[in-house]
Motif scaffolding. Structure first.
Motif, PDB file in Angstrom:
ATOM      1  N   PHE A 298       0.829  -1.200   0.000  1.00 24.63           N
ATOM      2  CA  PHE A 298       0.000   0.000   0.000  1.00 24.63           C
ATOM      3  C   PHE A 298       0.866   1.253   0.000  1.00 24.63           C
ATOM      4  CE2 PHE A 298      -3.461  -2.642   0.316  1.00 24.63           C
ATOM      5  CZ  PHE A 298      -4.661  -2.008   0.644  1.00 24.63           C
ATOM      6  N   ASP A 299       1.927   1.247   0.797  1.00 21.41           N
ATOM      7  CA  ASP A 299       2.790   2.427   0.878  1.00 21.41           C
ATOM      8  C   ASP A 299       3.624   2.597  -0.390  1.00 21.41           C
ATOM      9  OD1 ASP A 299       1.850   3.023   3.384  1.00 21.41           O
ATOM     10  OD2 ASP A 299       3.432   1.922   4.435  1.00 21.41           O
ATOM     11  N   ARG A 300       4.083   1.480  -0.937  1.00 18.61           N
ATOM     12  CA  ARG A 300       4.944   1.545  -2.118  1.00 18.61           C
ATOM     13  C   ARG A 300       4.130   1.873  -3.367  1.00 18.61           C
ATOM     14  NH1 ARG A 300       7.147  -3.077  -1.445  1.00 18.61           N
ATOM     15  NH2 ARG A 300       5.898  -4.208  -2.975  1.00 18.61           N
ATOM     16  N   GLY A 301       2.965   1.230  -3.516  1.00 16.05           N
ATOM     17  CA  GLY A 301       2.059   1.531  -4.617  1.00 16.05           C
ATOM     18  C   GLY A 301       2.576   1.156  -5.988  1.00 16.05           C
ATOM     19  N   GLU A 302       3.477   0.176  -6.069  1.00 18.17           N
ATOM     20  CA  GLU A 302       3.972  -0.234  -7.368  1.00 18.17           C
ATOM     21  C   GLU A 302       3.036  -1.255  -8.001  1.00 18.17           C
ATOM     22  OE1 GLU A 302       7.875  -1.713  -6.740  1.00 18.17           O
ATOM     23  OE2 GLU A 302       8.714   0.227  -6.137  1.00 18.17           O
ATOM     24  N   GLY A 303       2.935  -1.230  -9.323  1.00 15.22           N
ATOM     25  CA  GLY A 303       2.055  -2.154 -10.026  1.00 15.22           C
ATOM     26  C   GLY A 303       2.471  -3.602  -9.816  1.00 15.22           C
ATOM     27  N   ALA A 304       1.484  -4.492  -9.887  1.00  6.78           N
ATOM     28  CA  ALA A 304       1.738  -5.925  -9.699  1.00  6.78           C
ATOM     29  C   ALA A 304       0.897  -6.703 -10.689  1.00  6.78           C
ATOM     30  CB  ALA A 304       1.419  -6.340  -8.262  1.00  6.78           C
ATOM     31  N   ALA A 305       1.236  -7.973 -10.843  1.00 12.88           N
ATOM     32  CA  ALA A 305       0.492  -8.819 -11.770  1.00 12.88           C
ATOM     33  C   ALA A 305      -0.895  -9.109 -11.218  1.00 12.88           C
ATOM     34  CB  ALA A 305       1.252 -10.127 -11.992  1.00 12.88           C
ATOM     35  N   LEU A 306      -1.846  -9.334 -12.135  1.00 15.95           N
ATOM     36  CA  LEU A 306      -3.212  -9.661 -11.739  1.00 15.95           C
ATOM     37  C   LEU A 306      -3.406 -11.157 -11.560  1.00 15.95           C
ATOM     38  CD1 LEU A 306      -5.225  -7.234 -14.027  1.00 15.95           C
ATOM     39  CD2 LEU A 306      -4.593  -6.932 -11.643  1.00 15.95           C
ATOM     40  N   HIS A 307      -2.375 -11.948 -11.861  1.00 13.46           N
ATOM     41  CA  HIS A 307      -2.433 -13.399 -11.685  1.00 13.46           C
ATOM     42  C   HIS A 307      -3.603 -14.011 -12.452  1.00 13.46           C
ATOM     43  CE1 HIS A 307       0.572 -12.629  -8.664  1.00 13.46           C
ATOM     44  NE2 HIS A 307      -0.270 -11.882  -7.991  1.00 13.46           N
ATOM     45  N   TYR A 493      -3.656 -27.063  -9.839  1.00  8.80           N
ATOM     46  CA  TYR A 493      -3.301 -26.366  -8.601  1.00  8.80           C
ATOM     47  C   TYR A 493      -2.685 -27.334  -7.584  1.00  8.80           C
ATOM     48  CZ  TYR A 493      -4.155 -23.630  -4.309  1.00  8.80           C
ATOM     49  OH  TYR A 493      -4.035 -22.964  -3.119  1.00  8.80           O
ATOM     50  N   LEU A 494      -3.292 -28.500  -7.422  1.00  8.21           N
ATOM     51  CA  LEU A 494      -2.784 -29.487  -6.469  1.00  8.21           C
ATOM     52  C   LEU A 494      -1.401 -29.987  -6.882  1.00  8.21           C
ATOM     53  CD1 LEU A 494      -3.178 -31.307  -4.016  1.00  8.21           C
ATOM     54  CD2 LEU A 494      -4.438 -32.893  -5.477  1.00  8.21           C
ATOM     55  N   ALA A 495      -1.220 -30.247  -8.179  1.00  9.67           N
ATOM     56  CA  ALA A 495       0.077 -30.727  -8.652  1.00  9.67           C
ATOM     57  C   ALA A 495       1.171 -29.697  -8.405  1.00  9.67           C
ATOM     58  CB  ALA A 495      -0.014 -31.068 -10.137  1.00  9.67           C
ATOM     59  N   HIS A 496       0.856 -28.421  -8.577  1.00 11.22           N
ATOM     60  CA  HIS A 496       1.848 -27.373  -8.354  1.00 11.22           C
ATOM     61  C   HIS A 496       2.240 -27.305  -6.879  1.00 11.22           C
ATOM     62  CE1 HIS A 496       3.927 -23.531  -9.079  1.00 11.22           C
ATOM     63  NE2 HIS A 496       3.410 -23.157  -7.914  1.00 11.22           N
ATOM     64  N   VAL A 497       1.250 -27.383  -5.986  1.00  8.36           N
ATOM     65  CA  VAL A 497       1.539 -27.290  -4.550  1.00  8.36           C
ATOM     66  C   VAL A 497       2.335 -28.495  -4.088  1.00  8.36           C
ATOM     67  CG1 VAL A 497       0.484 -27.311  -2.262  1.00  8.36           C
ATOM     68  CG2 VAL A 497      -0.434 -25.816  -4.046  1.00  8.36           C
ATOM     69  N   LEU A 498       1.930 -29.706  -4.486  1.00  5.08           N
ATOM     70  CA  LEU A 498       2.642 -30.914  -4.045  1.00  5.08           C
ATOM     71  C   LEU A 498       3.993 -31.050  -4.730  1.00  5.08           C
ATOM     72  CD1 LEU A 498      -0.244 -33.542  -3.885  1.00  5.08           C
ATOM     73  CD2 LEU A 498       0.662 -32.078  -2.071  1.00  5.08           C
ATOM     74  N   THR A 506       2.743 -18.129  -9.616  1.00 11.03           N
ATOM     75  CA  THR A 506       2.039 -19.173 -10.364  1.00 11.03           C
ATOM     76  C   THR A 506       1.016 -19.870  -9.490  1.00 11.03           C
ATOM     77  OG1 THR A 506       3.974 -19.534 -11.774  1.00 11.03           O
ATOM     78  CG2 THR A 506       2.341 -21.299 -11.678  1.00 11.03           C
ATOM     79  N   ARG A 507       1.355 -20.090  -8.227  1.00  9.39           N
ATOM     80  CA  ARG A 507       0.411 -20.745  -7.313  1.00  9.39           C
ATOM     81  C   ARG A 507      -0.851 -19.917  -7.151  1.00  9.39           C
ATOM     82  NH1 ARG A 507       2.746 -21.632  -1.543  1.00  9.39           N
ATOM     83  NH2 ARG A 507       1.533 -19.822  -0.853  1.00  9.39           N
ATOM     84  N   TRP A 508      -0.704 -18.607  -6.978  1.00 13.78           N
ATOM     85  CA  TRP A 508      -1.883 -17.759  -6.815  1.00 13.78           C
ATOM     86  C   TRP A 508      -2.723 -17.729  -8.093  1.00 13.78           C
ATOM     87  CZ3 TRP A 508       1.677 -13.583  -4.333  1.00 13.78           C
ATOM     88  CH2 TRP A 508       1.922 -13.931  -3.000  1.00 13.78           C
ATOM     89  N   ARG A 509      -2.046 -17.747  -9.241  1.00 11.50           N
ATOM     90  CA  ARG A 509      -2.808 -17.770 -10.503  1.00 11.50           C
ATOM     91  C   ARG A 509      -3.583 -19.071 -10.632  1.00 11.50           C
ATOM     92  NH1 ARG A 509      -1.873 -20.134 -15.169  1.00 11.50           N
ATOM     93  NH2 ARG A 509       0.330 -20.535 -14.739  1.00 11.50           N
ATOM     94  N   LEU A 510      -2.946 -20.197 -10.319  1.00  9.79           N
ATOM     95  CA  LEU A 510      -3.644 -21.489 -10.406  1.00  9.79           C
ATOM     96  C   LEU A 510      -4.793 -21.569  -9.404  1.00  9.79           C
ATOM     97  CD1 LEU A 510      -0.586 -23.883 -10.826  1.00  9.79           C
ATOM     98  CD2 LEU A 510      -2.242 -23.236 -12.578  1.00  9.79           C
ATOM     99  N   ARG A 511      -4.577 -21.005  -8.235  1.00 13.82           N
ATOM    100  CA  ARG A 511      -5.642 -21.002  -7.230  1.00 13.82           C
ATOM    101  C   ARG A 511      -6.825 -20.182  -7.717  1.00 13.82           C
ATOM    102  NH1 ARG A 511      -7.041 -17.546  -3.024  1.00 13.82           N
ATOM    103  NH2 ARG A 511      -8.170 -18.575  -1.321  1.00 13.82           N
TER     104      ARG A 511
END
Length: 602
Positions: A298-307, A493-498, A506-511
């Protein structure tokens, strides 16, 4: 049959009043009323797609169906002018099959398919002096005027920063509020519903921020800040889901941090002080880390991926040509073609009189055959009730109001009421009926309330018959397609986590993909289960499979958080994964669905 609830969308009401009515008034004053009718039809259909959300997402939600409608109007106009009745009916049937298959892709594709067919019927049957290309341009002008108002006018109460991002800001704030609500519900009976509400909030925020853009990256500091705030909510949502899975009540102050973040997003301010850490369990430690990360973002305010990951044309083709797309396309084509055939027969039969408004019958069938508007029988009942009410209201108004001023006033009022009436299909039908009848009379045609009622009843009969006819293949293919997509996303998603990967992005995108696919499957299942038993029985067991997949994804999220904290799974995690794997297999067999093999926990 129940109406949706919520605050009155005053912004959309104002836009509705400023589109179709003023366009019709300007053209009537200029002596070209027929041109105003076409532009008003384009504005009316765009108004139906003018839903709450961000300005960027509205470009796609309103603009893409408008382009499709302009193309349908062009095809329908030239087909109606140069083809005989039989050939025209065959062409419209084929167009209905194609548009129906495309509608299976998603909500925007469904709206585009609807506008293609409605505009094609109007172009083929409405007697207008303008050539086809002019009609298409006028249609686009009407829809474009509404879209321009959507982009230019501020929303009421938008005082925090640039009003251009009020929709995005509200959507991101709702995510933090949903996280807080889930934390409050942990250990109680409301946990599952709150987790589903969090998924819906994340979907809406992701869509609000991921609309069409001219540049690849965020082009302003305000937009980059919002994207960073959305990305910071993902680990918070992950930690809250893990705590909900554990089922142990968390401290009451756990939800205070996300609420302060939600207030900061709405007010476009800094976060201020956050609650002190309470690091007694892996889920709480993950929650505290996510809060600290959010405060920094919030303080930095730099753009990030939308996943999020856009689907390619190759990935969309199975939805169009798969079992679900084929079933939907066949039913849409048969209903549209049967409506056109009956209307053409009435139009060319001497004893029935000259049937001026034959295009209303296939156009009505298009709205009735759409499964995303509710169960089939309730759609039919609402359509009949709405048409009767709208025709009676218009007949009474037309008898006393002056012309054309009274007709223009009806168009203005109806356009303003469309966003409010969208909460119930019968109310929306009544408002649209008044608007269309006013446009027809303003264009120089006679009063047509009685014929509108008769054509609605014919369309309802056609859709009821075709909707219950047996078709090649197995019924309920649309539901099974969405379940298969959800199962594949859960497996990935399960395969990535295990697999032990440390790639959290990538995990957040798969989730996100897994939960979004499950939400879409749940929506399709809810509609299918509300059909008559003759149709609902084809999707028996689908709801239980979707619930099992949701528990699997929740468990996978809990495993991911625990692996981040300790590097290994507990016997409870592995046992739960094994049980869910077996349960998915059993329920899959009952539904008759093929799913990818789920990996085993090591």
């Amino acid at each position: 049959m129940r109406a949706q609830r919520g605050p009155v969308p005053w912004s959309a009401v104002v836009r509705g009043a400023l589109t179709a009515g003023p366009l019709l008034l300007a053209t009537v004053l200029a002596g070209h009323a027929s041109a105003g009718v076409v532009a008003a039809v384009g504005a009316m259909l765009a108004g139906i797609n003018d839903r709450p959300g961000s300005r960027r997402s509205s470009v796609k939600r309103i603009g893409v169906p408008a382009l499709a409608g302009a193309g349908g109007l062009l095809v329908g106009t030239y087909a109606g002018q140069h083809l005989d009745a039989v050939t025209l009916t065959l062409v419209l049937t084929g167009l209905g099959c194609a548009a129906g298959g495309i509608s299976a892709v998603g909500p925007v594709a469904s709206a585009s398919g609807t506008q293609v067919l409605v505009a094609a019927a109007v172009g083929a049957g409405m007697p207008l002096p303008e050539p086809g290309w002019q009609r298409s341009l006028l249609f686009l002008a009407g829809a474009g005027w509404l879209l321009a108002l959507r982009l230019a006018l501020p929303s009421p109460g938008s005082r925090a920063g640039s009003f251009r991002f009020d929709g995005e800001r509200a959507a991101v704030a709702e995510v933090y509020d949903a996280v807080a609500a889930l934390l409050d519900a942990v250990g109680g009976p409301d946990t599952t519903r709150r987790r589903a509400a969090l998924t819906a909030a994340l979907d809406q925020a992701q869509d609000a921020l991921a609309g069409p853009r001219l540049r690849r990256y965020a082009s302003s500091a305000a937009e980059r800040r919002l994207r960073a705030q959305y990305a910071a909510a993902l680990p918070l949502a992950e930690a809250a889901t893990a705590l909900a899975w554990a089922g142990e009540a968390v401290p009451a102050r756990a939800g205070e941090g996300p609420r302060r973040l939600a207030a900061a997003v709405r007010g476009n301010t800094h976060t201020g002080p956050l609650p002190a850490p309470h690091r007694t369990a892996p889920g709480l430690r993950a929650l505290d880390d996510a809060l600290l990360h959010a405060a920094e973002a919030f303080d930095r305010g730099e753009g990030a991926a939308l996943h999020s990951r856009g689907r390619t044309a190759r990935e969309l083709l199975p939805a169009v040509f798969g079992p679900g797309g084929r079933e939907y396309g066949l039913r849409a084509g048969l209903c549209f073609g049967a409506g056109a055939a009956v209307a053409q027969a009435l139009h060319h039969t001497p004893w029935s009189g000259h049937h001026q408004h034959w295009y209303w019958l296939p156009a009505t069938a298009v709205f009735l055959v759409k499964p995303d508007l509710g169960p089939l029988v309730s759609r039919v009942l609402c359509r009949v009730a709405g048409t009767l009410l709208g025709a009676l209201i218009f007949a009474g108004c037309a008898a006393v109001l002056p012309r054309p001023a009274g007709l223009i006033a009806l168009v203005v009022v109806s356009g303003a009421l469309i966003p409010v009436a969208a909460r119930h299909f019968a109310a929306q039908t009544a408002v649209v009926t008044v608007l269309v009848l006013a446009l027809v009379m303003a264009g120089g045609e006679p009063q047509a309330s009685l014929s509108r009622i008769g054509e609605t009843l014919l369309a309802c009969a056609i859709v009821l018959v075709v909707g219950h006819l047996p078709v090649p293949g197995r019924r309920g293919a649309g539901v099974r397609d969405r379940l298969a997509t959800a199962g594949g996303a859960a497996q990935a998603y399960l395969a990535h986590v295990l697999g032990g990967s440390g790639d959290r992005v990538t995990r957040w995108r798969l989730r996100r993909e897994a939960y979004r696919a499950l939400a879409e499957a749940r929506g399709a299942i809810a509609l299918a289960s509300a059909e008559l038993p003759a149709l609902a029985r084809h999707t028996e067991g689908a709801d239980e499979l979707a619930a099992t997949l949701e528990r699997l994804v929740d468990t996978t999220t809990a495993c991911a958080v625990h692996l981040d904290d300790t590097g290994r799974l507990t016997p409870r995690h592995t046992r739960r994964l094994a049980d869910l794997r077996e349960e998915v297999e059993q329920r899959r067999e009952r539904v008759g669905l093929r799913l990818p093999e789920l990996p085993l926990a090591g």
